[in-house]
Scaffold this active site. Sequence first.
Site, short mmCIF file in Angstrom:
data_model
loop_
_atom_site.label_atom_id
_atom_site.label_comp_id
_atom_site.label_asym_id
_atom_site.label_seq_id
_atom_site.Cartn_x
_atom_site.Cartn_y
_atom_site.Cartn_z
N GLU A 61 0.81 -1.23 0.00
CA GLU A 61 0.00 0.00 0.00
C GLU A 61 0.84 1.28 0.00
O GLU A 61 0.55 2.21 0.75
CB GLU A 61 -0.92 0.02 1.24
CG GLU A 61 -1.86 -1.16 1.28
CD GLU A 61 -2.67 -1.25 2.58
OE1 GLU A 61 -3.85 -1.55 2.49
OE2 GLU A 61 -2.10 -1.03 3.67
C1 TNX Z 1 -4.25 -4.05 4.92
S1 TNX Z 1 -2.48 -6.38 4.52
C2 TNX Z 1 -2.97 -3.81 5.38
C3 TNX Z 1 -2.77 -3.44 6.79
C4 TNX Z 1 -4.08 -3.28 7.52
C5 TNX Z 1 -5.01 -4.39 7.11
C6 TNX Z 1 -6.29 -4.39 7.85
C7 TNX Z 1 -1.52 -5.31 4.29
C8 TNX Z 1 -0.30 -5.77 3.66
N1 TNX Z 1 -1.84 -4.06 4.64
O1 TNX Z 1 -2.01 -2.27 6.86
O2 TNX Z 1 -3.83 -3.32 8.87
O3 TNX Z 1 -5.27 -4.28 5.75
O4 TNX Z 1 -7.05 -5.52 7.54
#
Ligand code: TNX
Length: 521
Positions: free
Chosen positions: A336
Amino acid sequence: MNKTSYLLSVIVLILQLSLFSCGQEHGVESNLADENLIPYPVSLKATHIAYDLSKDRKIYIDGENAELNSLAKYLSESIKFATGLQFEIVNSLKLNDNGIQLSLVALDSIRNKEAYFLQIQQEYVKLQANSEEGIFRGIQTLLQVIPAASISDSIQLNQYYLPSGEIVDFPRFEHRGIMLDVVRHFFEVKDVKRLIDLMSLYKMNKLHLHLADDQGWRIEIKSWPNLAIYGGSTEVGGTKGGFYTQKEFKEIVEYAVSKYITIIPEIDMPGHTNAALASYAELNCDKKARKLYTGTKVGFSSLCVRDELTYTFIEDVIRELAEISPSKYIHIGGDESHSTTHKDYIYFIDRVLGIVEKHGKHIIGWDEISHAAIDSNTVAQYWANKKNAQLAVKKGAKVIFSPASLAYLDMKYHKNTKLGLKWAGVIEVDKAYNWLPDTLVDGILEENILGIEAPLWTETVENVEDMDFMLFPRLLGYAEIAWSPAETIKWNNYKLRLAKHGKRLDELDVNFYKSELIDWK
Ligand code: TNX
């Protein structure tokens, strides 16, 4: 023969008959196949005459071996907890010994270092393995065979019959893990140790700790002290945060080693870095420190990718982390990174990859890292994007399966679950169990898969009770999919076995979710 002596001889006969059918001499009927083992073993053959655990009360080990000796101690303490029975450890093993016997042998047909062979007979229990690790996994099976009703201080029966038979067992996947986010909410050393204990009962072997994110930096870095001191001071909701000193981190690592679990540390970057950007102004492109963040949004932060200081910083962090972490892998996050351009992202991951390799480790990253120059030393953690996972495999990388819609422990069980999120859907106990990683993504086969990991993100998880509730009983299912042969993954059979583990979880004080799909015993 008068009436009285006739009556007496009838009584004697009845007594003899009853002794014959259930007495010690001729054994107690039992069926190992009726046991509720999780994860279910590769092969199991029942022989129907039980072993009386209260009979010999000795654990024999084959010669002087300190590690085997501590395994024997661990076994005797676990038996004591379950039954109250006190066992003596004997450091020699002769042909005619009975009791419980632990020994290292070359299991010719099974080369796996976690494999074990467990033989329960009327006279003895033999546990053999290629390595101490295999003995530890086998002990978990043995402990599950001790009548579950007895795992309590209050019930002290005198006899414990273990069903007899033979089990040959080894894992399907090498990586069987849980991820714990200690950033969004911080968890103390003792809470992490407790999780290690619980995971190990189900033969899981990797604990991935998510140590840095927007809301906190949770590991002491001596060359950049403000990261932990300031960057670790808060958490989601604005409550007090915390961090592990390097000494505490090592304590966790060592504790995990004693339970044959590897700690995999993660420093998420280049996004998810607000805590670092708040701790040191110079890490920001505009040289202005960010504010500490206690919300739950993602994707807003980025390290300054074209600034050399960023790589000095990362080098220091990786060097210190590599020194205190025996794991072959360091997880660099990489997910992300919505505030980093694609070009900068690739440039960044490639440079960090080089830094990690220079310090003798390989990288694991969330599936987005497949766009960088990864190779067969890299592991991609598939959480969201199938194409990323396929690209990683094309580049020769292995994949850890953590598909959010099936394996995210922070997803609610159903729409009314108080805790948890639901952006990836809800995950009831059956959905969590009913999948196989090698049938999920076209072109990704068993040989491309390192294993399975279920992440617990902790935006809504504030304490150990919450943690238990989201983890259990789903953890048992993930442990089974990761360990057991694909043919044994059958919900209708699993749910019956799971039902019997409720009692065990109760005895261990685990606050588990009592799913209505399970007929808890
Ligand atoms: C996505 S999974 C994220 C996390 C959040 C999560 C909550 C991922 C690699 N990144 O930063 O905590 O969703 O479900």
